[in-house]
Design an enzyme around this catalytic site. Structure first.
Site, PDB file in Angstrom:
ATOM      1  N   GLU A  49       0.641  -1.289   0.038  1.00 13.09           N
ATOM      2  CA  GLU A  49       0.039  -0.173   0.078  1.00 13.09           C
ATOM      3  C   GLU A  49       0.880   1.212  -0.073  1.00 13.09           C
ATOM      4  O   GLU A  49       0.611   2.392   0.738  1.00 13.09           O
ATOM      5  CB  GLU A  49      -1.187  -0.209   0.978  1.00 13.09           C
ATOM      6  CG  GLU A  49      -2.084  -1.026   1.059  1.00 13.09           C
ATOM      7  CD  GLU A  49      -3.217  -0.786   1.798  1.00 13.09           C
ATOM      8  OE1 GLU A  49      -3.477   0.312   2.450  1.00 13.09           O
ATOM      9  OE2 GLU A  49      -4.147  -1.734   1.967  1.00 13.09           O
ATOM     10  N   HIS A 272      -1.716  -0.799  10.299  1.00 13.91           N
ATOM     11  CA  HIS A 272      -1.509  -2.102  10.598  1.00 13.91           C
ATOM     12  C   HIS A 272      -0.256  -1.930  11.210  1.00 13.91           C
ATOM     13  O   HIS A 272       0.593  -1.011  11.344  1.00 13.91           O
ATOM     14  CB  HIS A 272      -1.098  -2.835   9.445  1.00 13.91           C
ATOM     15  CG  HIS A 272      -2.192  -3.298   8.525  1.00 13.91           C
ATOM     16  ND1 HIS A 272      -2.760  -4.563   8.167  1.00 13.91           N
ATOM     17  CD2 HIS A 272      -3.442  -2.373   7.835  1.00 13.91           C
ATOM     18  CE1 HIS A 272      -3.614  -4.693   7.352  1.00 13.91           C
ATOM     19  NE2 HIS A 272      -4.237  -3.391   7.179  1.00 13.91           N
TER      20      HIS A 272
END
Length: 406
Positions: A49, A272
């Site tokens: 990402e 995350h």
């Protein structure tokens, strides 16, 4: 000398959640990630990402001194978001984009536009070729009504096949990324069972970090708290998996996860938690382990379960294809009727146009728009049916081979 240690490999894996204009404090976090990686002595960094190539370029410049080798994988409309930084020379790279990746009309999710993929790099790890993969699978979004489960299973199957057919050039395979699946989900069991990959969290001699190795936790200020309500401790969806192929063994000495804000800051790296593994790669005198694909009855059960879920998705895709096809035919019939009425009026064969000209044209444009949209959906779902059906056939052949193996 047999049994002599050959390599101690430190690996860093992180879903960076670096979406331009959308992710909170993106540039600040990317700089923080770069500063941390420059201070640490990791051998291999796997990032997901990183949607902006400018962010990748900034990281590459900042990390050039300690990670001289890097690669950014490009795919889809906005890119795969995958990149790798390495202390070891990169010999070769390969990108594989999954055949199914969500729906283009689900704009609020956007996975289809990303071109979710697996990026592979072949490294020369001092004494042995090392095959490293960075990847991300389709997000789950809703566990109770997971409309993307068949697509994610197709991706897991394609990933497993990809690893089996491309790992012959290396002695060690290392996979890191956001798999968007819980440890006991059928997709994870299928991937690990079919490839022989081992979970660093389950194999680690020492662990330090979030409880149960969770990487998406409620305490993270960027995480979606509502999605984690059923999981008060969080969930583990980011993994480091590994295996040795030839005359090597791989053991996980230590596994760590970050636990909230980065040192000296008030923010974490991402929504995350990062995963950090220390792997011990050792040469043996004789080839060890079973060849890829060696399975038992438990693996056959996993393949059966996955094939059942894919079959459910196939039937849903067939219904959607039928519905969109029927709507396309109805729109086409409406256009033909309007064309016949217009031609009849021009030829003087009919009475005066029953509708005002503006309304008639508006209805024609509406029918044309519906025709284009439903035809596009019919074509998309036709391709989806073919991919699901093809995966189902592959799984059936694999299952038959497992059952017939002596």
């Amino acid at each position: 000398m047999e049994g002599e240690p050959t390599l101690r490999l430190r690996v860093f894996d992180l879903n960076c959640w670096a979406i331009r204009y959308l992710s909170k404090r993106r540039q600040e976090r990317v700089r923080l990630i770069g500063d941390t990686l420059r201070q640490e002595s990791f051998d291999l960094v796997l990032l997901q990402e990183v949607w902006s190539e400018q962010d990748y370029s900034d990281l590459r410049v900042k990390l050039a001194g300690c990670y001289p080798f890097s690669h950014y994988f490009r795919s889809g409309v906005i890119g795969s978001g995958l990149c790798v930084f390495s202390r070891f020379p990169i010999l070769d790279t390969l990108l594989y984009q999954y055949s199914l990746n969500g729906y283009p009309y689900m704009l609020q999710h956007g996975d289809w536009f990303c071109g979710k993929s697996v990026g592979q790099v072949l490294l020369w790890g001092v004494t042995a070729p090392l095959l490293s993969l960075s990847l991300q699978l389709h997000a789950e979004y809703c566990r109770e009504k997971d409309a993307y489960l068949p697509h994610r299973l197709v991706q897991a199957w394609e990933l497993a096949q990809f690893i089996r057919h491309t790992s012959k050039a290396a002695d060690v395979v290392l996979l890191g990324g956001d798999l968007n699946m819980h440890p006991e989900d059928v997709g994870i069991r299928l991937l690990r069972g079919w490839t022989g990959l081992r979970d660093a969290f389950a194999e680690a001699r020492r662990f330090e970090g979030c409880k149960n190795g969770c990487t998406l936790v409620p305490d993270n200020c960027f995480s979606n708290k509502s999605e984690l309500l059923p999981f008060p401790l969080g969930i583990r969806i980011d993994y480091i998996l590994y295996k040795a192929i030839s005359s090597f063994t791989v053991k996980c000495e230590e596994l760590k996860t970050t636990t909230g804000p980065a040192p000296g800051t008030d923010i974490p790296f991402s929504d995350h938690e990062a995963v950090m593994a220390t792997l011990h790669i050792q040469r043996q005198g004789q080839p060890v382990g079973a060849p890829p694909g060696t399975a038992d009855l438990a693996l056959a059960d996993v393949v059966t379960e996955a094939r059942t879920e894919v079959g459910v998705g196939l039937r849903a895709a067939q219904r959607q294809r039928y519905s969109s096809g029927r709507m396309a035919v109805l729109a086409l019939l409406l256009l033909l009727l309007q064309a016949a009425a217009a031609l009849g009026t021009l030829a003087g064969l009919g009475t005066e146009q029953p509708f005002p000209k503006f309304s008639f044209c508006l209805l024609a444009f509406l029918a044309l728009g519906v025709l284009v949209l439903t035809t596009s959906l019919h074509m998309f779902h036709t391709m989806e049916v073919k991919m699901l059906h093809g995966t189902e056939d592959q799984m059936w052949m694999a299952l038959r081979a497992l059952q017939e193996r002596p």
